[in-house]
Design an enzyme around this catalytic site. Structure first.
Site, mmCIF file in Angstrom:
data_model
loop_
_atom_site.group_PDB
_atom_site.id
_atom_site.type_symbol
_atom_site.label_atom_id
_atom_site.label_comp_id
_atom_site.label_asym_id
_atom_site.label_seq_id
_atom_site.Cartn_x
_atom_site.Cartn_y
_atom_site.Cartn_z
ATOM 1 C CE1 TYR A 1 -3.612 -1.592 11.967
ATOM 2 C CE2 TYR A 1 -4.174 0.706 11.640
ATOM 3 C CZ TYR A 1 -4.127 -0.613 11.381
ATOM 4 O OH TYR A 1 -5.190 -0.841 10.354
ATOM 5 C CG ASP B 1 -1.743 1.036 1.414
ATOM 6 O OD1 ASP B 1 -1.561 2.253 0.667
ATOM 7 O OD2 ASP B 1 -2.587 1.175 2.360
ATOM 8 C CE LYS C 1 -5.905 -7.084 11.235
ATOM 9 N NZ LYS C 1 -5.531 -6.787 12.464
#
Ligand code: F6R
Ligand code: MG
Ligand code: MG
Length: 371
Positions: free
Chosen positions: A233, A11, A236
Site C-alpha cells: 500500500y 502525489d 490510493k
C-alpha cells in the site's frame, strides 16, 4: 493535424499530511514545463492540484505515451519532490515508486489520462481531478454521461448521439480489456462496471457515422493501480479523466450532471472507506474531515486551433452544486457513525490497511471449534 492532451498527476508530498499540495511545488513544476514550452516540446500547459496530488495538464503534438512528454512529467515531479523534501512536506515523492525513468510513467507511480484528437471547429473539454478515491469512481459518472438517457437528454433527442457510444472496459486485475456497445449491451456493461474495484471504463469511443472518427476517444480515464506497481500500500491511485463535450457529444451540463449526485466511492481515510464523492471548486479541493470526504474537481477548457488551453474554468464553483455538497456532508455524517464497521470501512479484500492477520495470529490458540 492531431493534438494530444495529456493529464498526468502524482502525489509528491502533502501539506499538511495528505491534505493539499504546497504552492511551491506547483511553482517548481511550472518552471519545468515552462522551459519545455519555450523549447517547443509543449504547445501549452497548466499546473494545479487536487488534494495532495500535483496535476499537469499539457497539450502537444507528440501523441499518447510519448517518452518525451512522460519524461518531462517525471522531471517535473522529481523537481517538485526536491522542494517537498526541502520543506519537509509529508510523504515527499510518495508516488514516484521507481528511481529511474524508463520511457513511460505508466507503472512508475503517476496516473495518466491522454487522448490524441483531431480538433473540431471548436473543442470544449473537461478535465476531472479526483482525490482520496480510485479509478472506478469514474464508472458511474462516465456511464451516465454517455449511456444514461435520464442523465443525457442528447442520447434521446440529438440525432448525432442517438446511436450511442462504445465503451472500452478494463479488467484491472487480469490486465484484459473489452469493447462494448451501448445501448445494445447496456445491461452487460453494467454487470461489469458495477464492480468498480475491478472493471473500469478506460475510454469511450463514438460509433460509425458519428462526426468524430471512430478511433478517436471522446473520454479517457487513468487506470493505474498503485498497489500493483508497488506491491504494497502506497496510497490510493487518485484518478484523472478527460471528457470532450458538445456537438454530438454530451453537452457541458450533461458532462457535469452526474456529479450532482454524490455517489459512494472507495478511498477516503487510509484508502479503506466508502464515502460520498463531493464536487468542489479548487479552493475546497483540500480534504480535511477524516481525510476527506473524497473530492472531485472539474476544469473546463476550450482548445484553440493552435492547441492552446483556454481556461481553466472552475466548473463546480457554482451554487448549482451546493445541494450535492450539502448531501455529501449528510452522507459523510451518516457513514462516519458506522466507525469501524462495514460498509463504511471497506470489505476485507479491498482494504489497503489491515491488522487482521496479526489479530488472528494472537488469537490462534484461543479459537476453538463451535459445537
Ligand atoms: C488516503 C490517504 C490518507 C492516509 C492517512 C494515513 O488516501 O492518503 O487518509 O492514508 O492519512 O497516512 P499515513 O499512513 O501516511 O500516516
Ligand atoms: Mg499523500
Ligand atoms: Mg491524493
Amino acid at each position: 493535424e492531431k493534438i494530444t492532451i495529456s493529464v498526468i498527476k502524482a502525489d509528491v508530498g502533502g501539506w499538511p499530511g495528505h491534505s493539499r499540495v504546497h504552492p511551491a511545488l506547483i511553482e517548481r513544476a511550472k518552471e519545468v514545463l515552462s522551459e519545455a514550452q519555450k523549447e517547443g516540446t509543449l504547445i501549452d500547459f497548466y499546473v494545479t492540484y487536487a488534494g495532495d496530488d500535483l496535476q499537469l495538464i499539457m497539450t502537444h503534438k507528440k501523441g499518447v505515451d510519448s517518452s518525451e512528454i512522460h519524461g518531462l512529467a517525471w522531471e517535473a515531479f522529481k523537481k517538485a519532490t526536491e522542494v517537498a523534501k526541502e520543506l519537509g512536506l509529508y510523504g515527499a515523492g510518495q508516488d514516484l515508486l521507481k528511481d529511474a525513468f524508463s520511457g513511460n510513467v505508466r507503472g512508475l507511480g503517476p496516473s495518466v489520462a491522454e487522448m490524441e484528437i483531431t480538433l473540431r471547429k471548436s473543442e470544449p473539454i473537461v478535465t476531472f481531478h479526483l482525490d482520496k478515491t480510485e479509478p472506478g469512481a469514474f464508472n458511474l459518472p462516465i456511464f451516465r454521461m454517455f449511456a444514461d438517457p435520464f442523465n443525457t437528454a442528447g442520447l434521446v433527442i440529438d440525432p448525432k448521439m442517438h446511436m450511442g457510444f462504445r465503451f472500452e472496459i478494463w479488467d484491472i486485475y487480469d490486465h484484459k480489456k473489452v469493447i462494448m456497445s451501448s445501448p445494445e449491451e447496456m445491461y452487460d456493461i453494467l454487470a461489469l462496471i458495477g464492480a468498480k474495484g475491478r472493471y473500469v471504463i478506460k475510454r469511450v469511443y463514438p460509433k460509425k457515422g458519428h462526426p468524430i472518427p471512430e478511433d478517436e476517444p471522446v473520454a479517457v480515464v487513468s487506470t493505474e493501480k498503485l498497489y500493483e506497481v508497488a506491491g504494497e500500500y502506497v496510497g490510493k491511485d487518485d484518478p484523472v479523466a478527460i471528457v470532450r463535450a458538445q456537438s454530438g457529444l454530451p453537452a457541458l451540463g450533461e458532462v457535469l450532471e452526474p456529479f450532482a449526485f454524490p455517489h459512494l466511492v472507495s478511498g477516503w481515510m487510509r484508502g479503506s472507506h466508502n464515502g460520498p464523492l463531493m464536487p468542489v471548486p479548487l479552493k475546497y479541493a483540500t480534504p480535511t474531515r477524516f481525510d476527506g470526504p473524497p473530492r472531485a474537481v472539474a476544469l473546463g477548457w476550450q482548445i484553440s486551433p493552435e492547441g492552446k488551453l483556454i481556461g481553466p474554468v472552475d466548473l463546480f464553483d457554482d451554487p448549482a452544486f451546493d445541494w450535492a455538497r450539502q448531501k455529501a456532508m449528510e452522507i459523510t455524517d451518516y457513514m462516519r457513525r458506522h466507525g469501524p464497521f462495514e460498509p463504511h470501512r471497506l470489505p476485507l479484500e479491498e482494504m489497503e490497511y489491515t491488522t487482521l492477520p496479526g489479530v488472528l495470529e494472537k488469537l490462534k490458540d484461543r479459537f476453538e471449534p463451535v459445537e
